[in-house]
Design an enzyme around this catalytic site. Sequence first.
Site, PDB file in Angstrom:
ATOM      1  N   LEU A 153       0.843  -1.203   0.000  1.00  0.00           N
ATOM      2  CA  LEU A 153       0.000   0.000   0.000  1.00  0.00           C
ATOM      3  C   LEU A 153       0.880   1.255   0.000  1.00  0.00           C
ATOM      4  CD1 LEU A 153      -3.171   0.311   0.029  1.00  0.00           C
ATOM      5  CD2 LEU A 153      -2.884   1.170   2.350  1.00  0.00           C
ATOM      6  N   GLY A 154       1.728   1.345  -1.049  1.00  0.00           N
ATOM      7  CA  GLY A 154       2.490   2.580  -1.269  1.00  0.00           C
ATOM      8  C   GLY A 154       1.627   3.538  -2.072  1.00  0.00           C
ATOM      9  N   ARG A 155       2.303   4.440  -2.779  1.00  0.00           N
ATOM     10  CA  ARG A 155       1.556   5.468  -3.532  1.00  0.00           C
ATOM     11  C   ARG A 155       0.611   4.840  -4.547  1.00  0.00           C
ATOM     12  NH1 ARG A 155       6.961   8.957  -3.583  1.00  0.00           N
ATOM     13  NH2 ARG A 155       7.800   6.967  -4.188  1.00  0.00           N
ATOM     14  N   ILE A 156       1.121   3.855  -5.317  1.00  0.00           N
ATOM     15  CA  ILE A 156       0.297   3.268  -6.379  1.00  0.00           C
ATOM     16  C   ILE A 156      -0.782   2.374  -5.773  1.00  0.00           C
ATOM     17  CG2 ILE A 156       0.341   1.699  -8.371  1.00  0.00           C
ATOM     18  CD1 ILE A 156       3.151   2.907  -9.016  1.00  0.00           C
ATOM     19  N   ILE A 232       0.999  -4.726 -11.768  1.00  0.00           N
ATOM     20  CA  ILE A 232       1.424  -3.467 -12.392  1.00  0.00           C
ATOM     21  C   ILE A 232       2.722  -2.991 -11.737  1.00  0.00           C
ATOM     22  CG2 ILE A 232      -0.761  -2.582 -13.303  1.00  0.00           C
ATOM     23  CD1 ILE A 232      -1.184  -1.173 -10.581  1.00  0.00           C
ATOM     24  N   ARG A 234       6.517  -5.146 -10.897  1.00  0.00           N
ATOM     25  CA  ARG A 234       7.624  -5.763 -11.635  1.00  0.00           C
ATOM     26  C   ARG A 234       7.368  -7.264 -11.690  1.00  0.00           C
ATOM     27  NH1 ARG A 234       8.730  -1.469 -13.194  1.00  0.00           N
ATOM     28  NH2 ARG A 234      10.677  -0.309 -13.026  1.00  0.00           N
ATOM     29  N   ASP A 258       0.998  -6.450 -16.743  1.00  0.00           N
ATOM     30  CA  ASP A 258       1.648  -5.403 -17.541  1.00  0.00           C
ATOM     31  C   ASP A 258       3.155  -5.629 -17.619  1.00  0.00           C
ATOM     32  OD1 ASP A 258       1.580  -2.924 -18.994  1.00  0.00           O
ATOM     33  OD2 ASP A 258       2.323  -1.874 -17.228  1.00  0.00           O
ATOM     34  N   GLU A 263      10.923  -9.337 -20.491  1.00  0.00           N
ATOM     35  CA  GLU A 263      10.168  -8.520 -21.442  1.00  0.00           C
ATOM     36  C   GLU A 263      11.116  -7.685 -22.310  1.00  0.00           C
ATOM     37  OE1 GLU A 263       7.969  -6.401 -18.317  1.00  0.00           O
ATOM     38  OE2 GLU A 263       9.079  -4.597 -18.845  1.00  0.00           O
ATOM     39  N   HIS A 281       3.797  -3.412 -20.757  1.00  0.00           N
ATOM     40  CA  HIS A 281       4.464  -2.553 -19.760  1.00  0.00           C
ATOM     41  C   HIS A 281       4.276  -1.075 -20.107  1.00  0.00           C
ATOM     42  CE1 HIS A 281       8.062  -2.217 -16.742  1.00  0.00           C
ATOM     43  NE2 HIS A 281       7.144  -1.256 -16.561  1.00  0.00           N
TER      44      HIS A 281
END
Length: 315
Positions: A153-156, A232, A234, A258, A263, A281
């Site tokens: 639960l960081g920024r993203i 979303i 790594r 993503d 990749e 990505h």
Amino acid sequence: MTKPDILQVGYYPEWDQVPLDAAFTMHKYFEAEDKAAFLEKVGPSIKGIATRGELGADQAMLDACPNLEVVSVYGVGYDSVDVATCTARGIHVTNTPDVLTNDVADLGVAMMLAQSRGMIGASQWVRDGSWNSKGLYPLQSRVWGKKVGVLGLGRIGFEVAKRLAGFDLEIAYSDVSAKDYAPDWTFIQDPIALAEHADFLFVTLAASAETRHIVNADVLNALGPNGMVINISRAANIDEEALLTALENKTLGAAALDVFEGEPALNPRFLALDNVMVQPHHASGTYETRKAMGKLVHDNLVAHFANQPLLTKVN
Ligand SMILES: O=CC(=O)O
């Protein structure tokens, strides 16, 4: 005044390239045919590296630049830069946080909705005439009212959860500790317990040696045949072999991804599956955000060489 020499690891759009070329002497590593010879030639003059999150700056590159002062990363993730070596050598590292948070969250939620409701297949159903010849499109699974687990639960992760609360999903999350900015959401620290609880598992962790394969076979098994994992962050945060096996055996319901190991050359087993959505990505890939990211890459380099404070420093 001579312009500082910068090693440019990958391509940038013209709106980023023009201001970089104006302020610096850019050495385009990605255009060199013999990369080792190129590094040997320009390395001693290099004062800065401008790279992208997924390209990073590896040990050989850092070693080839003995006078390096700063690495400016176009991306929030800097896991492909050897920050420990940089810190030990007094090299500053910068990244592009915040400006991309909302776009990454938007794409994650869009992937989840599109995959749950079978929207890509439904579009094909219309285009190939199946609607006319076969009739109704197969029923899909509901989203609203279900349970989401946000791993990190960081920024993203926070922006993902905020959006999904608007879809009336029940929010739970895992992190190193409970967050006081998330009083309405349930803290379930153990990833297996979080997956067991959730219908949708969002992977929004910054990648590090500690988080490698944090989503393993046990977590995927706990998510189960009706569950979906959305990544979303790594690829390394998920054990990809376990993910492919779970999707093939249908012990995991679906995935929306993503990011992939190796990749853009992803494992062809993904392409044989109908329960996975694959994206190239591009979670931060909007004009607005990419321009803001490019500006930060430039502005951090300019700040460094003007002896001003860095705008978004990592170390
Ligand atoms: O993956 C993209 C980023 O790290 O910004």
